[in-house]
Scaffold this motif. Structure first.
Motif, PDB file in Angstrom:
ATOM      1  N   SER A 134      -7.228  -8.613  -1.555  1.00 25.92           N
ATOM      2  CA  SER A 134      -8.640  -8.763  -1.197  1.00 25.92           C
ATOM      3  C   SER A 134      -8.833  -9.415   0.178  1.00 25.92           C
ATOM      4  O   SER A 134      -9.967  -9.529   0.648  1.00 25.92           O
ATOM      5  N   SER A 150      -4.809   4.511   5.977  1.00 21.09           N
ATOM      6  CA  SER A 150      -5.166   5.724   5.241  1.00 21.09           C
ATOM      7  C   SER A 150      -5.764   6.771   6.186  1.00 21.09           C
ATOM      8  O   SER A 150      -5.405   7.954   6.141  1.00 21.09           O
ATOM      9  N   GLU A 151      -6.655   6.332   7.068  1.00 22.04           N
ATOM     10  CA  GLU A 151      -7.268   7.243   8.046  1.00 22.04           C
ATOM     11  C   GLU A 151      -6.206   7.772   9.024  1.00 22.04           C
ATOM     12  O   GLU A 151      -6.224   8.959   9.379  1.00 22.04           O
ATOM     13  N   CYS A 203      -5.421  -1.467   5.333  1.00 23.12           N
ATOM     14  CA  CYS A 203      -5.221  -0.416   4.341  1.00 23.12           C
ATOM     15  C   CYS A 203      -6.111   0.786   4.633  1.00 23.12           C
ATOM     16  O   CYS A 203      -5.659   1.930   4.623  1.00 23.12           O
ATOM     17  N   GLN A 204      -7.381   0.540   4.925  1.00 21.55           N
ATOM     18  CA  GLN A 204      -8.320   1.623   5.240  1.00 21.55           C
ATOM     19  C   GLN A 204      -7.906   2.374   6.500  1.00 21.55           C
ATOM     20  O   GLN A 204      -7.881   3.597   6.536  1.00 21.55           O
ATOM     21  N   GLN A 205      -7.553   1.630   7.545  1.00 20.55           N
ATOM     22  CA  GLN A 205      -7.186   2.274   8.800  1.00 20.55           C
ATOM     23  C   GLN A 205      -5.859   3.025   8.695  1.00 20.55           C
ATOM     24  O   GLN A 205      -5.698   4.089   9.306  1.00 20.55           O
ATOM     25  N   GLN A 217      -7.472  -5.490   3.782  1.00 15.48           N
ATOM     26  CA  GLN A 217      -8.340  -4.378   3.375  1.00 15.48           C
ATOM     27  C   GLN A 217      -8.607  -3.446   4.555  1.00 15.48           C
ATOM     28  O   GLN A 217      -8.555  -2.227   4.417  1.00 15.48           O
ATOM     29  N   GLN A 218      -8.899  -4.026   5.736  1.00 15.23           N
ATOM     30  CA  GLN A 218      -9.122  -3.215   6.937  1.00 15.23           C
ATOM     31  C   GLN A 218      -7.863  -2.419   7.283  1.00 15.23           C
ATOM     32  O   GLN A 218      -7.941  -1.235   7.618  1.00 15.23           O
ATOM     33  N   VAL A 223       0.846  -1.190   0.000  1.00 11.58           N
ATOM     34  CA  VAL A 223       0.000   0.000   0.000  1.00 11.58           C
ATOM     35  C   VAL A 223       0.882   1.241   0.000  1.00 11.58           C
ATOM     36  O   VAL A 223       1.997   1.223   0.510  1.00 11.58           O
ATOM     37  N   ARG A 244      -7.502   8.938  12.541  1.00 13.54           N
ATOM     38  CA  ARG A 244      -7.535   7.733  13.380  1.00 13.54           C
ATOM     39  C   ARG A 244      -6.388   7.797  14.370  1.00 13.54           C
ATOM     40  O   ARG A 244      -5.253   8.033  13.998  1.00 13.54           O
ATOM     41  N   SER A 258       1.902   5.060   1.123  1.00 15.17           N
ATOM     42  CA  SER A 258       1.792   5.900   2.315  1.00 15.17           C
ATOM     43  C   SER A 258       2.631   7.152   2.100  1.00 15.17           C
ATOM     44  O   SER A 258       3.502   7.159   1.231  1.00 15.17           O
TER      45      SER A 258
END
Length: 174
Positions: free
Chosen positions: A55, A67-68, A63-65, A60-61, A12, A74, A14
């Motif tokens: 996937s 990003s936040e 990656c989202q967290q 996925q979780q 990912v 976050r 960053s």
């Protein structure tokens, strides 16, 4: 360290460079900077690298967290973790790291005290350096007893950036 054979990975983006994240069926098992990172698992650089699977629900979780987190939205991660790659001692150190609140720092000596091994400061430093889940298990929040920024497997520039992002280090201090 020994990782589960079923581990999968994804890369990912960053603000601090590409990050490789890895997961098992139990949870997130790894997070390393893809460039200029010490103590990378050999599986990440070998022909038998872990299978890519962006996937995977935990990836996925994560990656989202992440990003936040980098967007300043976050302060705590809510992910299942799989720290089974480490010894009981390493796992105790990594658990102590998870107890350091965002915006605060502590020392290697303090971590040694927290795990009931006050004379094991060097061993604690070694376990912190080999933390497999950087950022989420916040090894960047550990400093020398005098408050100096020392050691970070991802590089001191990244440690500084993470502490600034979290409000634990003012711009004027460097």
């Amino acid at each position: 360290m020994k990782f589960a054979p079923s581990i999968v990975q994804a890369t990912v983006a960053s603000p601090l460079g590409p990050i490789v994240i890895a997961a098992t069926d139990k949870g997130l098992a790894g997070l390393w900077f893809a460039e200029n990172q010490r103590y990378l698992p050999p599986e990440l650089t070998s022909p038998t690298a872990w299978r890519e699977d962006a996937s995977h629900p935990v990836l996925q979780q994560a990656c989202q967290q992440l990003s936040e987190y980098f967007a300043g939205q976050r302060s705590q991660f809510e992910l299942p973790l799989d720290l089974g790659c480490g010894s009981a001692f390493q796992q105790s150190v990594w658990q102590a790291l998870r107890d350091i609140p965002q915006g605060e720092v502590t020392s290697y000596a303090e971590i040694s005290q927290r795990i009931g091994k006050p004379a094991a400061v060097r061993a604690v430093g070694g376990a912190i350096g080999r933390n497999p889940i950087s950022i989420i298990v916040p090894c960047h929040r550990v400093t020398a007893s005098c408050g100096a920024l020392t050691g970070y497997a991802g590089g001191l520039d990244r440690k500084t950036a993470l502490l600034r992002l979290e409000g634990a280090l003012a711009e004027s201090l460097l």
